[in-house]
Design a protein around this motif. Sequence first.
Motif, PDB file in Angstrom:
ATOM      1  N   PRO A   1       0.842  -1.223   0.000  1.00 28.00           N
ATOM      2  CA  PRO A   1       0.000   0.000   0.000  1.00 28.00           C
ATOM      3  C   PRO A   1       0.868   1.260   0.000  1.00 28.00           C
ATOM      4  CG  PRO A   1       0.083  -0.917   2.191  1.00 28.00           C
ATOM      5  CD  PRO A   1       0.893  -1.854   1.322  1.00 28.00           C
ATOM      6  N   TYR A   2       1.265   1.682  -1.184  1.00 28.23           N
ATOM      7  CA  TYR A   2       2.213   2.793  -1.285  1.00 28.23           C
ATOM      8  C   TYR A   2       1.629   4.081  -0.696  1.00 28.23           C
ATOM      9  CZ  TYR A   2       4.785  -0.284  -4.431  1.00 28.23           C
ATOM     10  OH  TYR A   2       5.479  -1.337  -4.964  1.00 28.23           O
ATOM     11  N   ALA A   3       0.359   4.355  -0.966  1.00 28.99           N
ATOM     12  CA  ALA A   3      -0.244   5.588  -0.457  1.00 28.99           C
ATOM     13  C   ALA A   3      -0.258   5.605   1.069  1.00 28.99           C
ATOM     14  CB  ALA A   3      -1.665   5.735  -1.006  1.00 28.99           C
ATOM     15  N   THR A   4      -0.584   4.479   1.684  1.00 30.70           N
ATOM     16  CA  THR A   4      -0.587   4.404   3.144  1.00 30.70           C
ATOM     17  C   THR A   4       0.812   4.564   3.714  1.00 30.70           C
ATOM     18  OG1 THR A   4      -2.507   2.912   3.037  1.00 30.70           O
ATOM     19  CG2 THR A   4      -1.306   3.013   5.110  1.00 30.70           C
ATOM     20  N   LEU A   5       1.808   4.006   3.035  1.00 33.57           N
ATOM     21  CA  LEU A   5       3.187   4.139   3.508  1.00 33.57           C
ATOM     22  C   LEU A   5       3.675   5.583   3.403  1.00 33.57           C
ATOM     23  CD1 LEU A   5       4.851   0.910   2.061  1.00 33.57           C
ATOM     24  CD2 LEU A   5       4.114   1.352   4.406  1.00 33.57           C
ATOM     25  N   ILE A   6       3.270   6.279   2.345  1.00 33.63           N
ATOM     26  CA  ILE A   6       3.647   7.694   2.220  1.00 33.63           C
ATOM     27  C   ILE A   6       3.016   8.510   3.348  1.00 33.63           C
ATOM     28  CG2 ILE A   6       3.377   9.752   0.784  1.00 33.63           C
ATOM     29  CD1 ILE A   6       3.591   7.926  -1.649  1.00 33.63           C
ATOM     30  N   ALA A   7       1.733   8.238   3.631  1.00 33.48           N
ATOM     31  CA  ALA A   7       1.067   8.928   4.739  1.00 33.48           C
ATOM     32  C   ALA A   7       1.742   8.603   6.074  1.00 33.48           C
ATOM     33  CB  ALA A   7      -0.410   8.540   4.776  1.00 33.48           C
ATOM     34  N   ALA A   8       2.151   7.340   6.256  1.00 36.10           N
ATOM     35  CA  ALA A   8       2.832   6.959   7.498  1.00 36.10           C
ATOM     36  C   ALA A   8       4.179   7.659   7.633  1.00 36.10           C
ATOM     37  CB  ALA A   8       3.023   5.445   7.530  1.00 36.10           C
ATOM     38  N   LEU A   9       4.892   7.797   6.502  1.00 38.77           N
ATOM     39  CA  LEU A   9       6.173   8.517   6.545  1.00 38.77           C
ATOM     40  C   LEU A   9       5.975   9.975   6.940  1.00 38.77           C
ATOM     41  CD1 LEU A   9       9.223   8.545   6.013  1.00 38.77           C
ATOM     42  CD2 LEU A   9       8.711   9.041   3.604  1.00 38.77           C
ATOM     43  N   LEU A  10       4.964  10.620   6.368  1.00 40.39           N
ATOM     44  CA  LEU A  10       4.672  12.005   6.735  1.00 40.39           C
ATOM     45  C   LEU A  10       4.286  12.117   8.208  1.00 40.39           C
ATOM     46  CD1 LEU A  10       2.619  13.208   3.620  1.00 40.39           C
ATOM     47  CD2 LEU A  10       4.933  13.902   4.259  1.00 40.39           C
ATOM     48  N   CYS A  11       3.460  11.186   8.662  1.00 44.78           N
ATOM     49  CA  CYS A  11       2.999  11.230  10.057  1.00 44.78           C
ATOM     50  C   CYS A  11       4.157  11.010  11.028  1.00 44.78           C
ATOM     51  CB  CYS A  11       1.912  10.175  10.260  1.00 44.78           C
ATOM     52  SG  CYS A  11       1.151  10.208  11.901  1.00 44.78           S
ATOM     53  N   CYS A  12       5.003  10.018  10.757  1.00 47.09           N
ATOM     54  CA  CYS A  12       6.122   9.752  11.662  1.00 47.09           C
ATOM     55  C   CYS A  12       7.106  10.919  11.681  1.00 47.09           C
ATOM     56  CB  CYS A  12       6.826   8.471  11.234  1.00 47.09           C
ATOM     57  SG  CYS A  12       5.846   6.974  11.468  1.00 47.09           S
ATOM     58  N   THR A  13       7.354  11.519  10.506  1.00 45.68           N
ATOM     59  CA  THR A  13       8.243  12.682  10.467  1.00 45.68           C
ATOM     60  C   THR A  13       7.659  13.845  11.261  1.00 45.68           C
ATOM     61  OG1 THR A  13       9.006  12.003   8.270  1.00 45.68           O
ATOM     62  CG2 THR A  13       9.468  14.269   8.947  1.00 45.68           C
ATOM     63  N   GLY A  14       6.368  14.114  11.061  1.00 46.22           N
ATOM     64  CA  GLY A  14       5.724  15.199  11.790  1.00 46.22           C
ATOM     65  C   GLY A  14       5.706  14.961  13.289  1.00 46.22           C
ATOM     66  N   ILE A  15       5.398  13.729  13.702  1.00 41.69           N
ATOM     67  CA  ILE A  15       5.364  13.416  15.132  1.00 41.69           C
ATOM     68  C   ILE A  15       6.756  13.561  15.738  1.00 41.69           C
ATOM     69  CG2 ILE A  15       5.101  11.506  16.758  1.00 41.69           C
ATOM     70  CD1 ILE A  15       2.507  12.804  16.078  1.00 41.69           C
ATOM     71  N   GLY A  16       7.789  13.072  15.031  1.00 46.37           N
ATOM     72  CA  GLY A  16       9.145  13.201  15.547  1.00 46.37           C
ATOM     73  C   GLY A  16       9.571  14.651  15.719  1.00 46.37           C
ATOM     74  N   VAL A  17       9.309  15.463  14.691  1.00 46.70           N
ATOM     75  CA  VAL A  17       9.681  16.880  14.770  1.00 46.70           C
ATOM     76  C   VAL A  17       8.894  17.578  15.867  1.00 46.70           C
ATOM     77  CG1 VAL A  17       9.647  19.071  13.517  1.00 46.70           C
ATOM     78  CG2 VAL A  17      10.405  16.990  12.361  1.00 46.70           C
ATOM     79  N   PHE A  18       7.583  17.312  15.943  1.00 47.09           N
ATOM     80  CA  PHE A  18       6.740  17.993  16.928  1.00 47.09           C
ATOM     81  C   PHE A  18       7.146  17.643  18.350  1.00 47.09           C
ATOM     82  CE2 PHE A  18       3.015  17.596  19.725  1.00 47.09           C
ATOM     83  CZ  PHE A  18       2.633  18.918  19.787  1.00 47.09           C
ATOM     84  N   CYS A  19       7.287  16.364  18.634  1.00 44.92           N
ATOM     85  CA  CYS A  19       7.572  15.958  20.010  1.00 44.92           C
ATOM     86  C   CYS A  19       8.958  16.413  20.460  1.00 44.92           C
ATOM     87  CB  CYS A  19       7.439  14.440  20.135  1.00 44.92           C
ATOM     88  SG  CYS A  19       5.741  13.844  19.991  1.00 44.92           S
ATOM     89  N   CYS A  20       9.958  16.279  19.592  1.00 43.43           N
ATOM     90  CA  CYS A  20      11.320  16.686  19.987  1.00 43.43           C
ATOM     91  C   CYS A  20      11.402  18.192  20.223  1.00 43.43           C
ATOM     92  CB  CYS A  20      12.312  16.249  18.918  1.00 43.43           C
ATOM     93  SG  CYS A  20      12.504  14.458  18.769  1.00 43.43           S
ATOM     94  N   THR A  21      10.869  18.960  19.305  1.00 42.60           N
ATOM     95  CA  THR A  21      10.960  20.421  19.446  1.00 42.60           C
ATOM     96  C   THR A  21      10.078  20.946  20.575  1.00 42.60           C
ATOM     97  OG1 THR A  21       9.281  20.645  17.703  1.00 42.60           O
ATOM     98  CG2 THR A  21      11.591  20.775  17.040  1.00 42.60           C
ATOM     99  N   MET A  22       8.895  20.354  20.747  1.00 35.07           N
ATOM    100  CA  MET A  22       8.030  20.802  21.828  1.00 35.07           C
ATOM    101  C   MET A  22       8.609  20.443  23.189  1.00 35.07           C
ATOM    102  SD  MET A  22       5.405  22.642  21.237  1.00 35.07           S
ATOM    103  CE  MET A  22       4.525  22.376  22.769  1.00 35.07           C
ATOM    104  N   TYR A  23       9.235  19.285  23.282  1.00 35.65           N
ATOM    105  CA  TYR A  23       9.866  18.909  24.552  1.00 35.65           C
ATOM    106  C   TYR A  23      10.952  19.909  24.928  1.00 35.65           C
ATOM    107  CZ  TYR A  23      11.650  15.763  28.168  1.00 35.65           C
ATOM    108  OH  TYR A  23      12.033  15.216  29.381  1.00 35.65           O
TER     109      TYR A  23
END
Length: 295
Positions: free
Chosen positions: A59-81
């Motif tokens: 499921p390429y579309a789902t994997l692309i969405a997962a990549l965007l989500c994981c990148t966003g979560i990583g950036v958000f949590c690290c910078t907000m912390y």
Amino acid sequence: MNKYSFQRPEMEMPLQSSHYNPSRETLGRYSEYSLHSSYKIRAGDAASTNSVACTTRIPYATLIAALLCCTGIGVFCCTMYRGVTLSALMLDQVFHLYIGWLETVKTVLVLIAAGMGALTLMIIFVGFLATGATRRRIYKAWRNRVGGRISCAVFMGIIYVLQFFWIFVFGLLIVSTFILTVFWKMCVSTQVQDYHQCIDLTQFNFLFPQSTRIEYLKICEIREIKFFCRDFVEKSEFMFMMATFGVILILISLVHYLMCLSANYAHIRDHEKFEELQELQLLQDTDFATSKERF
């Protein structure tokens, strides 16, 4: 010997070379090879077929969405912390305030990262089940199709609610980044840099707790100005800007998740119809070949 019993030249040729008979690709398109084991597939064709089958199950579309989500979560949590830590230090050392719930925010950030990661893994799992040949194997039975549709609908509801949550977080970050930008503009103003005037934050007293003393809102000492501007405001502003960027990636990924889950829901719902159409096409191809052989 019956005068009508004769064998045409093309009937002696392999099945794929026949012009009228259904080819190996036609049968393989609508059914499993195990149902037509009498037709031998060359090793090269089998390897090519297996590679194509593997790529169509991803499921390429789902994997692309997962990549965007994981990148966003990583950036958000690290910078907000980091941003929350700097904010707590600024309030403590400059304004002499201690806000206990800022420590709770750090724990919430860790829980958000874990929850979004688990949700991403589950959606990827659903995407694999509803893609390509895996869908044809898993959702043959009526109960499996109902379960697949329910799971897609549940995840769509969860993501729809998460959209509102992250939009609210996005609004808070926009306001926080704007306030920090105003503070930074005050720090780099000519009055503060050249004439060493105090940084007067009394007009922003509504942003601080009511117990805050007015004299603490005027930063006059050079040491406190350095702490406030260089060590806290400048770094915190960058952290909140990066956190805002991370939330934008999360919102894009959630919209992408909704599109993928909607498509998976439709594929599972219409799977039975697709199977019937494939069987009908196979029967038509077989009847067409039989009618040509009679003449």
